[in-house]
Design a protein around this motif. Structure first.
Motif, PDB file in Angstrom:
ATOM      1  N   ARG A   4       0.812  -1.216   0.000  1.00  0.00           N
ATOM      2  CA  ARG A   4       0.000   0.000   0.000  1.00  0.00           C
ATOM      3  C   ARG A   4       0.848   1.270   0.000  1.00  0.00           C
ATOM      4  N   SER A   5       1.973   1.219   0.761  1.00  0.00           N
ATOM      5  CA  SER A   5       2.783   2.422   0.876  1.00  0.00           C
ATOM      6  C   SER A   5       3.387   2.809  -0.470  1.00  0.00           C
ATOM      7  N   ARG A   6       3.437   1.842  -1.400  1.00  0.00           N
ATOM      8  CA  ARG A   6       4.008   2.157  -2.704  1.00  0.00           C
ATOM      9  C   ARG A   6       3.002   2.843  -3.618  1.00  0.00           C
ATOM     10  N   VAL A   7       1.722   2.710  -3.276  1.00  0.00           N
ATOM     11  CA  VAL A   7       0.714   3.363  -4.094  1.00  0.00           C
ATOM     12  C   VAL A   7       0.631   4.813  -3.674  1.00  0.00           C
ATOM     13  N   MET A   8       0.538   5.679  -4.659  1.00  0.00           N
ATOM     14  CA  MET A   8       0.484   7.107  -4.364  1.00  0.00           C
ATOM     15  C   MET A   8      -0.689   7.382  -3.425  1.00  0.00           C
ATOM     16  N   SER A   9      -0.398   8.078  -2.329  1.00  0.00           N
ATOM     17  CA  SER A   9      -1.460   8.298  -1.346  1.00  0.00           C
ATOM     18  C   SER A   9      -2.460   9.317  -1.877  1.00  0.00           C
ATOM     19  N   VAL A 158      13.838  23.116 -15.005  1.00  0.00           N
ATOM     20  CA  VAL A 158      13.590  22.165 -13.919  1.00  0.00           C
ATOM     21  C   VAL A 158      14.183  20.800 -14.273  1.00  0.00           C
ATOM     22  N   PHE A 159      14.987  20.260 -13.356  1.00  0.00           N
ATOM     23  CA  PHE A 159      15.553  18.911 -13.529  1.00  0.00           C
ATOM     24  C   PHE A 159      15.169  18.065 -12.328  1.00  0.00           C
ATOM     25  N   ASP A 160      14.589  16.898 -12.570  1.00  0.00           N
ATOM     26  CA  ASP A 160      14.209  16.034 -11.446  1.00  0.00           C
ATOM     27  C   ASP A 160      14.435  14.562 -11.799  1.00  0.00           C
ATOM     28  N   LEU A 161      15.544  14.039 -11.286  1.00  0.00           N
ATOM     29  CA  LEU A 161      15.818  12.612 -11.484  1.00  0.00           C
ATOM     30  C   LEU A 161      15.610  11.848 -10.194  1.00  0.00           C
ATOM     31  N   ASP A 162      15.192  12.563  -9.162  1.00  0.00           N
ATOM     32  CA  ASP A 162      15.081  11.920  -7.852  1.00  0.00           C
ATOM     33  C   ASP A 162      13.806  11.124  -7.745  1.00  0.00           C
ATOM     34  N   GLY A 163      13.515  10.837  -6.514  1.00  0.00           N
ATOM     35  CA  GLY A 163      12.288  10.107  -6.266  1.00  0.00           C
ATOM     36  C   GLY A 163      12.638   8.807  -5.611  1.00  0.00           C
ATOM     37  N   ASP A 164      11.635   8.246  -5.017  1.00  0.00           N
ATOM     38  CA  ASP A 164      11.776   6.938  -4.429  1.00  0.00           C
ATOM     39  C   ASP A 164      12.211   5.996  -5.539  1.00  0.00           C
ATOM     40  N   ILE A 170       0.998   5.071  -9.571  1.00  0.00           N
ATOM     41  CA  ILE A 170      -0.028   6.104  -9.692  1.00  0.00           C
ATOM     42  C   ILE A 170      -1.366   5.439  -9.959  1.00  0.00           C
ATOM     43  N   GLU A 171      -2.323   5.669  -9.093  1.00  0.00           N
ATOM     44  CA  GLU A 171      -3.691   5.197  -9.331  1.00  0.00           C
ATOM     45  C   GLU A 171      -4.598   6.419  -9.433  1.00  0.00           C
ATOM     46  N   ASP A 172      -5.767   6.210  -9.964  1.00  0.00           N
ATOM     47  CA  ASP A 172      -6.812   7.242  -9.983  1.00  0.00           C
ATOM     48  C   ASP A 172      -6.495   8.434 -10.866  1.00  0.00           C
ATOM     49  N   ILE A 173      -5.588   8.266 -11.812  1.00  0.00           N
ATOM     50  CA  ILE A 173      -5.506   9.254 -12.896  1.00  0.00           C
ATOM     51  C   ILE A 173      -5.818   8.477 -14.162  1.00  0.00           C
ATOM     52  N   GLU A 174      -6.845   8.912 -14.846  1.00  0.00           N
ATOM     53  CA  GLU A 174      -7.319   8.167 -16.021  1.00  0.00           C
ATOM     54  C   GLU A 174      -6.412   8.457 -17.205  1.00  0.00           C
ATOM     55  N   ARG A 210       0.745  -3.544  -9.350  1.00  0.00           N
ATOM     56  CA  ARG A 210      -0.498  -2.880  -8.938  1.00  0.00           C
ATOM     57  C   ARG A 210      -1.383  -3.900  -8.233  1.00  0.00           C
ATOM     58  N   GLU A 211      -2.233  -3.413  -7.364  1.00  0.00           N
ATOM     59  CA  GLU A 211      -3.177  -4.296  -6.685  1.00  0.00           C
ATOM     60  C   GLU A 211      -4.113  -4.911  -7.728  1.00  0.00           C
ATOM     61  N   PRO A 212      -4.430  -6.211  -7.570  1.00  0.00           N
ATOM     62  CA  PRO A 212      -5.309  -6.838  -8.569  1.00  0.00           C
ATOM     63  C   PRO A 212      -6.647  -6.110  -8.710  1.00  0.00           C
TER      64      PRO A 212
END
Ligand code: 5AD
Ligand code: SF4
Length: 481
Positions: A4-9, A158-164, A170-174, A210-212
């Motif tokens: 769950r923690s891996r899914v975008m809150s 803007v440069f962004d290579l970071d992140g977990d 990402i869920e809930d973006i169509e 992703r969760e089934p």
């Protein structure tokens, strides 16, 4: 394991959605109510799917889409790093952005995806391509709205290579998908395999499924929208669910999808042979909506080369998988990837690849000459063959496969097959009474005559001719269901 923690809150999602609103306001203040976005994608289907997600975010910001780069307010180039050739093409195209910026200085140019995830690429863009406004890698995908907002509000690059490094699901973006009846659906991201030639684990991070329930919801929605040929995507779908604590593996997921009511085909890619199980093939054979078709990259026919590639199977193991699968599904189509000229590969070892081809008889192949990728184990492994010898082997591989492809396609002539009629015309225009494109369950391309007005429908067609690359058929009846 905690997934769950891996899914975008919900909280993070709301933050990004808030940036979408702010971007919309910025354009409105500039008198642009429907800004235009142009997207371009290099690389694999996974990347196509990521672009569709980016388009989903752009839609939330109020963007419309254009096919004309010159008229766009935001230009997105989603890049691939798999081989040097892919990167060189991107650099070529990025040069074009400088002209666009001259004509339209307020256009925002964005480079993202696998190639952009690499530090040395970001440095080069920073120093030598000043007209690229935003660079972000695959790990920062969920932050795209924030990055665009930062650029618009600060005017700074803007440069962004970071992140977990594990990335956030990402869920809930169509996603905004292409029109038609074929759709991609990502079921997992990343890769844990570290094949010694491959950059993917470095640019896409570790495997996360992703969760089934989320996959099934999206699948059902695709069926409701009329998509009929849906491909499940992952770098290695056979390890789907390894991070879900054993509650659902890939064959389980296929079975649940097969139970969804509706008239559709489901297929998947890519499968790693080391993780392809009997359970997978049993499930494919039992589930009528799961296509009898598999992309199963073998890469090489020599056990020594396979070991150096860190593939963790032998040619014999591969052949026994194929045997098992074909006994269950005699009509199974099998495609594969082959790398020619892996460091250390000798002509004798290459010959073992040819022998494997003759044994398996793939329906078609994707063939590549080894391309050293920075940071991978094979990057500085020594070669034994010259460039010319590798090219000669590559040409020989194509020759053998083209003969096999043609022989396999010839077997279809006179047979009746079920196909899904596409929207695409026969743009190559050969045998041009066959005007429409369609696909079989095995994803063979069939040009059809008599299919006008049948786009998006399953029909039966009798195959009249064949070539190395395609079949040609006539519609005989609409599929009765
Ligand atoms: N050089 C050549 N081909 C490669 N592939 C992956 N990495 C490389 C590389 N460094 C091929 C493999 C893989 C496909 C997607 O691309 O065959 O299965
Ligand atoms: Fe796809 Fe791999 Fe290219 Fe990324 S690097 S776009 S995962 S083929």
């Amino acid at each position: 394991m905690e997934n769950r923690s891996r899914v975008m809150s919900r909280e993070l999602l709301d933050i990004q959605k808030n940036y979408c609103c702010k971007i919309n306001e910025i354009y409105a203040e500039r008198g642009i109510n429907r800004p235009l976005a142009f997207t371009q994608t290099f690389g694999c289907q996974q990347n196509e799917a990521d672009t569709e997600l980016i388009r989903g975010m752009l839609a939330l910001m109020g963007f419309d889409f254009t096919d004309d780069m010159a008229s766009a307010d935001v230009i997105i180039v989603n890049t691939c790093a798999i081989r040097d050739h892919a990167e060189q093409r991107v650099y070529g195209n990025v040069g074009e952005l400088s002209h666009i910026k001259k004509e339209n200085p307020s256009a925002i140019t964005v480079l993202c995806g696998c190639m952009a995830q690499q530090q040395h690429v970001a440095e080069r863009i920073k120093n030598s391509y000043p007209y690229v406004d935003i660079v972000f890698g695959t790990y920062a995908l969920s932050r795209f709205p924030q990055l665009l907002y930062t650029r618009l509000s600060s005017g700074k690059r803007v440069f962004d290579l970071d992140g977990d490094e594990k990335g956030i699901i990402i869920e809930d973006i169509e996603p905004v998908r292409k029109k038609g009846h074929k759709a991609w659906l990502s079921i997992m991201y990343g890769c844990n395999n570290f094949c010694s030639y491959c950059v993917v684990p470095y640019v896409r991070g570790r495997e996360r499924s992703r969760e089934p329930e989320a996959v099934l919801r999206e699948f059902e929605s695709l069926v409701r929208q009329g998509y009929k040929d849906i491909t499940l995507l992952g770098q290695n779908v056979n390890s789907y669910g390894n991070d879900l604590g054993g509650k659902c593996d890939f064959p389980d997921l296929l079975r649940k999808i097969n139970d969804i009511p509706g008239d559709f085909w489901v297929r998947f890619m890519t499968s790693h042979p080391k993780d392809a199980t009997k359970k997978l093939f049993d499930t494919m054979a039992e589930c009528e909506k799961v296509c009898a078709s598999i992309h199963l990259p073998v890469q090489a026919g020599s056990d020594r080369v396979l070991q150096d590639m860190n593939r963790r199977y032998t040619a014999e193991k591969y052949l026994s998988l194929v045997d098992y699968a074909r006994k269950l599904m005699p009509n199974l189509t099998i495609t594969s990837d082959i790398i020619v000229g892996f460091p250390g590969e000798t002509n004798e070892e290459f010959q073992e690849t040819i022998e494997l081809l003759e044994k398996v008889r793939f329906d078609s192949l994707f063939t590549f000459i080894f391309s050293p990728r920075r940071g991978t184990k094979a990057y500085d492994m020594p070669d034994v063959l010259t460039k010319e010898e590798k090219q000669k082997n590559f040409d020989r591989l194509l020759e053998v496969q083209n003969r096999i492809s043609k022989e396999k396609n010839d077997l279809y002539v006179g047979k009746t097959v079920k196909v899904l009629v596409g929207r695409e015309e026969n743009e190559k225009n050969y045998n041009n009474e066959y005007t429409k494109q369609s696909r079989t369950e095995g994803f063979k391309l069939v040009y059809l005559r008599g299919a006008e007005g049948l786009e998006g429908q399953f029909v039966n067609a009798v195959i009249e001719r064949s070539s190395t690359w395609a079949l040609f058929g006539a519609v005989i009846e609409r599929e009765q269901r």
